[in-house]
Design a protein around this motif. Structure first.
Motif, PDB file in Angstrom:
ATOM      1  N   GLU A  24       0.776  -1.194   0.136  1.00 59.19           N
ATOM      2  CA  GLU A  24      -0.077  -0.061  -0.042  1.00 59.19           C
ATOM      3  C   GLU A  24       0.858   1.204   0.106  1.00 59.19           C
ATOM      4  N   VAL A  25       2.257   1.300   0.261  1.00 61.77           N
ATOM      5  CA  VAL A  25       3.029   2.377   0.348  1.00 61.77           C
ATOM      6  C   VAL A  25       4.064   2.368  -0.417  1.00 61.77           C
ATOM      7  N   TRP A  26       4.626   1.117  -0.905  1.00 62.22           N
ATOM      8  CA  TRP A  26       5.720   1.045  -2.041  1.00 62.22           C
ATOM      9  C   TRP A  26       4.887   0.603  -3.404  1.00 62.22           C
ATOM     10  N   THR A  27       5.359   1.280  -4.341  1.00 55.72           N
ATOM     11  CA  THR A  27       5.015   1.054  -5.685  1.00 55.72           C
ATOM     12  C   THR A  27       6.462   0.626  -6.510  1.00 55.72           C
ATOM     13  N   SER A  28       6.745  -0.430  -7.219  1.00 52.84           N
ATOM     14  CA  SER A  28       7.970  -0.439  -8.416  1.00 52.84           C
ATOM     15  C   SER A  28       7.561  -0.256  -9.353  1.00 52.84           C
ATOM     16  N   TYR A  29       8.674   0.486 -10.075  1.00 49.83           N
ATOM     17  CA  TYR A  29       8.353   0.958 -11.648  1.00 49.83           C
ATOM     18  C   TYR A  29       9.864   0.424 -12.234  1.00 49.83           C
ATOM     19  N   PRO A  30       9.911  -0.809 -12.598  1.00 47.24           N
ATOM     20  CA  PRO A  30      11.025  -1.292 -13.451  1.00 47.24           C
ATOM     21  C   PRO A  30      10.572  -1.059 -14.862  1.00 47.24           C
ATOM     22  N   ASN A  31      11.690  -1.403 -15.749  1.00 51.12           N
ATOM     23  CA  ASN A  31      11.348  -1.543 -17.349  1.00 51.12           C
ATOM     24  C   ASN A  31      10.447  -2.507 -17.503  1.00 51.12           C
ATOM     25  N   MET A  32       9.389  -2.634 -17.962  1.00 46.93           N
ATOM     26  CA  MET A  32       8.888  -3.847 -18.350  1.00 46.93           C
ATOM     27  C   MET A  32       8.354  -3.898 -19.773  1.00 46.93           C
ATOM     28  N   ASN A  33       9.130  -3.260 -20.699  1.00 50.38           N
ATOM     29  CA  ASN A  33       8.650  -3.082 -22.249  1.00 50.38           C
ATOM     30  C   ASN A  33       9.141  -4.291 -22.877  1.00 50.38           C
ATOM     31  N   ILE A 446      12.988  -1.198  -4.842  1.00 52.40           N
ATOM     32  CA  ILE A 446      13.464  -2.188  -5.772  1.00 52.40           C
ATOM     33  C   ILE A 446      14.826  -2.679  -6.106  1.00 52.40           C
ATOM     34  N   HIS A 447      15.533  -1.922  -5.406  1.00 52.54           N
ATOM     35  CA  HIS A 447      17.288  -2.211  -5.436  1.00 52.54           C
ATOM     36  C   HIS A 447      17.764  -1.181  -4.486  1.00 52.54           C
ATOM     37  N   ASP A 448      18.875  -1.954  -3.631  1.00 54.35           N
ATOM     38  CA  ASP A 448      19.491  -1.195  -2.685  1.00 54.35           C
ATOM     39  C   ASP A 448      20.318   0.147  -3.335  1.00 54.35           C
ATOM     40  N   GLN A 449      20.607  -0.256  -4.324  1.00 55.53           N
ATOM     41  CA  GLN A 449      21.780   0.987  -4.954  1.00 55.53           C
ATOM     42  C   GLN A 449      20.916   2.064  -5.376  1.00 55.53           C
ATOM     43  N   VAL A 450      20.760   3.301  -4.651  1.00 52.06           N
ATOM     44  CA  VAL A 450      19.833   4.403  -5.110  1.00 52.06           C
ATOM     45  C   VAL A 450      20.820   5.529  -5.287  1.00 52.06           C
ATOM     46  N   HIS A 451      20.385   6.014  -6.633  1.00 50.32           N
ATOM     47  CA  HIS A 451      21.008   7.054  -7.156  1.00 50.32           C
ATOM     48  C   HIS A 451      20.410   8.615  -7.043  1.00 50.32           C
ATOM     49  N   ALA A 452      19.219   8.367  -7.160  1.00 49.45           N
ATOM     50  CA  ALA A 452      18.406   9.733  -7.125  1.00 49.45           C
ATOM     51  C   ALA A 452      17.081   9.797  -6.170  1.00 49.45           C
ATOM     52  N   ILE A 453      16.880  11.182  -5.815  1.00 52.39           N
ATOM     53  CA  ILE A 453      15.540  11.175  -4.834  1.00 52.39           C
ATOM     54  C   ILE A 453      14.782  12.360  -5.376  1.00 52.39           C
ATOM     55  N   LEU A 454      13.453  12.037  -5.277  1.00 50.57           N
ATOM     56  CA  LEU A 454      12.640  13.457  -5.589  1.00 50.57           C
ATOM     57  C   LEU A 454      11.169  13.285  -4.526  1.00 50.57           C
ATOM     58  N   THR A 464      16.741   3.879  -8.904  1.00 52.48           N
ATOM     59  CA  THR A 464      17.668   2.895  -8.376  1.00 52.48           C
ATOM     60  C   THR A 464      18.419   2.235  -9.557  1.00 52.48           C
ATOM     61  N   ARG A 465      19.305   1.260  -9.361  1.00 50.73           N
ATOM     62  CA  ARG A 465      20.005   0.490 -10.624  1.00 50.73           C
ATOM     63  C   ARG A 465      18.759  -0.509 -11.328  1.00 50.73           C
ATOM     64  N   GLU A 466      17.883  -0.642 -10.910  1.00 45.47           N
ATOM     65  CA  GLU A 466      16.673  -1.389 -11.469  1.00 45.47           C
ATOM     66  C   GLU A 466      15.417  -0.973 -11.661  1.00 45.47           C
ATOM     67  N   GLY A 467      15.433   0.539 -11.874  1.00 44.49           N
ATOM     68  CA  GLY A 467      14.191   1.018 -12.065  1.00 44.49           C
ATOM     69  C   GLY A 467      14.076   2.055 -10.922  1.00 44.49           C
ATOM     70  N   ALA A 468      12.710   2.442 -10.859  1.00 47.10           N
ATOM     71  CA  ALA A 468      12.141   3.536  -9.844  1.00 47.10           C
ATOM     72  C   ALA A 468      11.241   2.821  -8.699  1.00 47.10           C
ATOM     73  N   SER A 469      11.306   3.480  -7.557  1.00 49.69           N
ATOM     74  CA  SER A 469      10.619   3.211  -6.529  1.00 49.69           C
ATOM     75  C   SER A 469       9.672   4.325  -6.248  1.00 49.69           C
ATOM     76  N   ARG A 470       8.537   4.223  -5.881  1.00 47.22           N
ATOM     77  CA  ARG A 470       7.895   5.376  -5.153  1.00 47.22           C
ATOM     78  C   ARG A 470       7.108   4.881  -3.679  1.00 47.22           C
ATOM     79  N   PHE A 471       7.413   5.787  -2.859  1.00 48.86           N
ATOM     80  CA  PHE A 471       7.131   5.359  -1.380  1.00 48.86           C
ATOM     81  C   PHE A 471       6.009   6.508  -0.824  1.00 48.86           C
ATOM     82  N   HIS A 472       4.847   5.978  -0.312  1.00 45.70           N
ATOM     83  CA  HIS A 472       3.916   7.044   0.168  1.00 45.70           C
ATOM     84  C   HIS A 472       4.248   7.183   1.523  1.00 45.70           C
TER      85      HIS A 472
END
Length: 482
Positions: A24-33, A446-454, A464-472
Motif C-alpha cells: 500500500e505504501v511502496w510501488t515498483s517501476y521497473p522497465n517492463m517493455n 526495488i534495489h538497494d543501490q539508490v542514485h536519485a531522490i525526488l 535505483t539501479r533496476e528502476g524507480a520506487s515510489r514510497f507513500h
C-alpha cells in the motif's frame, strides 16, 4: 516429491524474500517493455516481462501494481506463464527458478507440480491498425527506426487482442475497432540516475548498465499513468541519453549527460545538444539555474551557459576542482567539489569556499541541497550529512557512514525530514528527533543501490539501479503513529 523439481524448488526457497513489504505504501517501476509471455486469468491479464509480471484488471479497466522480486519472484526475468482456472494459480518460470502466484490469496508459493499447459497463441497477429509510423510484417513490427519482434499473442474471452513485443511493451486492441495501442511501463533506462518533477509530469534519466546501454529519456504523466519515451534514433538533436542531471525550468528542460548538455524546448518540442569539449570531454555531473545563466558542473570544473547570448564559457580557476553537485538556493548557488563546499551569490560570477570553524565543509562534498535558506550537504570523508539552518547559523554534523562508500549520493529535504540516497539504500533523518531510518529492499525498494531522490508531496521517488520506487511516506507515517 518429484525429483525433477528438487533443483528449482531449492533455488526458489533460497531466493524468496524473507520480508513482507507494504504494497500500500511502496510501488515498483521497473522497465517492463520487453514482453516474454501472456496469460489470461479469471479477472486479470498477466504479462510476463524481463522486469517482472504486469497485471491488468479487466473489470476495473486499470493496471495493478506489478509483481517483482519484492513479491517473491526469484528473478524479474520471467520466461513463461500459465494460468490454472480451477485454482486461480499463475505458474511462472524464471532463470533462477519456478513458482506459483496464488492470485486468490495474493501470495507466492513453491512449484510443487507440473504447470498447466500454456495458452495456444495464434500464429500471426490478426489484422489491426497500428499507431502512425508502425506496420506489421509477419510477426515483426516495423517502426520508424527499429524493428520489434512479436513475442506472444493472446485473444482473450472478451475479444481483446494482446500482443507481446520485445521493446514496445504490450499491444492492446479491441477487435471490434481493430485499433492497436502500445502500453509502456517504467523508465526506458533501467539504471535510473536522475529524476525531476515538471508540473504533472516526472522526467527520468539513466545510464548504461552491464546489460546494455541507456535507451532513452522517459517522461511519466502522473494523472494519466502513461509513459513517453524519447530516443536518439527517433529525434534530431538528442545526441546522448546517459543522463546524470535533469533541471526543468519555465521554458526548457535541461539534461546533463556524458555527451554534453541537452536542451528540450517546450514550445517547439525541439531538442539540441551543446558540446563542451576539453578535458573529460562533455561529461556533466550537475546543473543549476540562476536567472539567465546555467551553471554546469563537470569533473574538470565549472562551465556557464549564457542563455541570453547562447554562449558557453569556462569558469577561470575551477579546472582544479571536480564538481560533484550543484543546487540553487534563494541567495546563493552552491557547489559540492572534491575540495570542499563552495558558493556564489545569486546574479554574480565569483565563487568562494564556505568556511566554518569546525572544518565540516572542507571534505569532498558528494551532494548538496538548498531550500528556503537551509543547506544540506553530504561529506564523503569523514562521512556525514552536514546542515546549516540559516545564513549565520552554526553548521551541524550528522554521521552517516554509508555516504563515504557510495559512488553516488543525492539529498532531498523538507521542513521536518531529509532523505539521502546511497549505494546501501536510502536514509531518512527526522530533523527534530535526530533519528535515522534506513530503507532497503526489505523495506520495499526495488534495489538497494539508490542514485536519485525526488520529493512529490506525500510521496518520495527513488531512482535505483533496476528502476524507480515510489514510497507513500505520508501514509506510512500515519499508519505507524495511529
Amino acid at each position: 516429491m518429484n525429483p525433477r523439481f528438487t533443483g528449482p524448488i531449492l533455488c526458489l526457497l533460497l531466493t524468496l524474500p524473507l520480508w513482507a513489504y507494504d504494497r500500500e505504501v511502496w510501488t515498483s517501476y521497473p522497465n517492463m517493455n520487453h514482453v516474454t509471455a501472456l496469460a489470461e486469468g479469471d479477472v486479470q491479464i498477466y504479462v510476463a516481462t524481463t522486469g517482472g509480471i504486469r497485471r491488468y484488471d479487466r473489470f476495473a479497466n486499470r493496471w495493478l501494481p506489478p509483481l517483482t522480486t519484492l513479491d517473491g519472484l526469484p528473478d524479474n526475468r520471467v520466461q513463461r506463464l500459465a494460468y490454472d482456472p480451477d485454482t486461480g494459480d499463475l505458474w511462472f518460470d524464471t532463470p533462477s527458478g519456478s513458482g506459483v502466484w496464488m492470485s486468490r490469496l495474493e501470495t507466492m508459493s513453491l512449484a510443487t507440480r507440473d504447470p498447466v499447459p500454456q495458452h495456444h497463441a495464434p500464429r500471426t497477429v490478426p489484422p489491426v491498425m497500428l499507431p502512425f509510423g508502425y506496420y506489421l510484417d509477419n510477426n515483426w513490427i516495423r517502426g520508424p527506426r527499429r524493428t520489434y519482434a512479436v513475442t506472444d499473442i493472446l485473444i482473450d474471452s472478451w475479444r481483446i487482442l494482446w500482443v507481446g513485443t520485445r521493446g514496445l511493451g504490450v499491444g492492446r486492441a479491441d477487435l471490434r475497432d481493430e485499433q492497436l495501442e502500445f502500453l509502456h511501463f517504467g523508465p526506458i533506462a533501467e539504471n535510473v540516475t536522475a529524476i525531476a518533477l515538471d508540473g504533472d509530469r516526472i522526467w527520468f534519466g539513466g545510464e548504461d548498465t552491464y546489460q546494455g546501454p541507456a535507451q532513452g529519456i522517459t517522461r511519466y504523466h502522473l494523472y494519466t499513468d502513461t509513459w513517453e519515451y524519447f530516443q536518439p534514433e527517433d529525434i534530431i538533436g538528442l545526441d546522448d541519453v546517459r543522463v546524470s542531471a535533469i533541471l526543468p525550468d519555465s521554458t526548457d528542460v535541461w539534461f546533463g549527460t556524458r555527451g554534453g548538455l541537452v536542451r528540450y524546448t517546450r514550445r517547439s518540442e525541439q531538442w539540441l545538444t551543446y558540446r563542451l569539449y576539453g578535458r573529460y570531454s562533455d561529461r556533466i555531473t550537475a546543473l543549476a539555474r540562476d536567472g539567465q545563466r546555467l551553471w554546469i558542473g563537470t569533473p574538470a570544473g565549472l562551465r556557464a551557459l549564457d542563455l541570453k547570448a547562447d554562449t558557453l564559457r569556462s569558469v577561470e580557476g575551477s579546472e582544479r576542482f571536480a564538481i560533484r553537485a550543484l543546487d540553487a538556493g534563494p541567495d546563493f548557488i552552491w557547489a559540492g567539489t572534491d575540495r570542499g563546499l563552495y558558493r556564489c551569490a545569486r546574479h554574480d560570477v565569483t565563487w568562494a569556499p564556505v568556511r566554518c570553524p569546525e572544518g565540516l565543509t572542507k571534505g569532498p562534498i558528494s551532494a548538496v541541497f538548498a531550500r528556503a535558506g537551509k543547506v544540506w550537504a553530504a561529506v564523503a570523508s569523514p562521512p556525514a550529512l552536514i546542515h546549516q539552518s540559516g545564513p549565520d547559523a552554526t553548521w551541524q554534523r550528522f554521521p552517516l557512514s554509508e555516504v563515504g562508500g557510495s559512488r553516488r549520493v543525492a539529498i532531498a529535504a523538507d521542513t521536518s525530514r531529509v532523505w539521502v540516497a546511497t549505494d546501501q539504500g536510502a536514509f531518512r533523518l527526522d530533523i527534530a528527533r535526530k533519528l535515522w531510518e534506513h530503507y532497503t529492499r526489505s523495506s520495499g525498494l526495488i534495489h538497494d543501490q539508490v542514485h536519485a531522490i525526488l520529493l512529490d508531496g506525500d510521496y518520495v521517488w527513488f531512482g535505483t539501479r533496476e528502476g524507480a520506487s515510489r514510497f507513500h511516506w505520508a501514509r506510512d507515517f500515519f499508519e505507524k503513529n495511529h
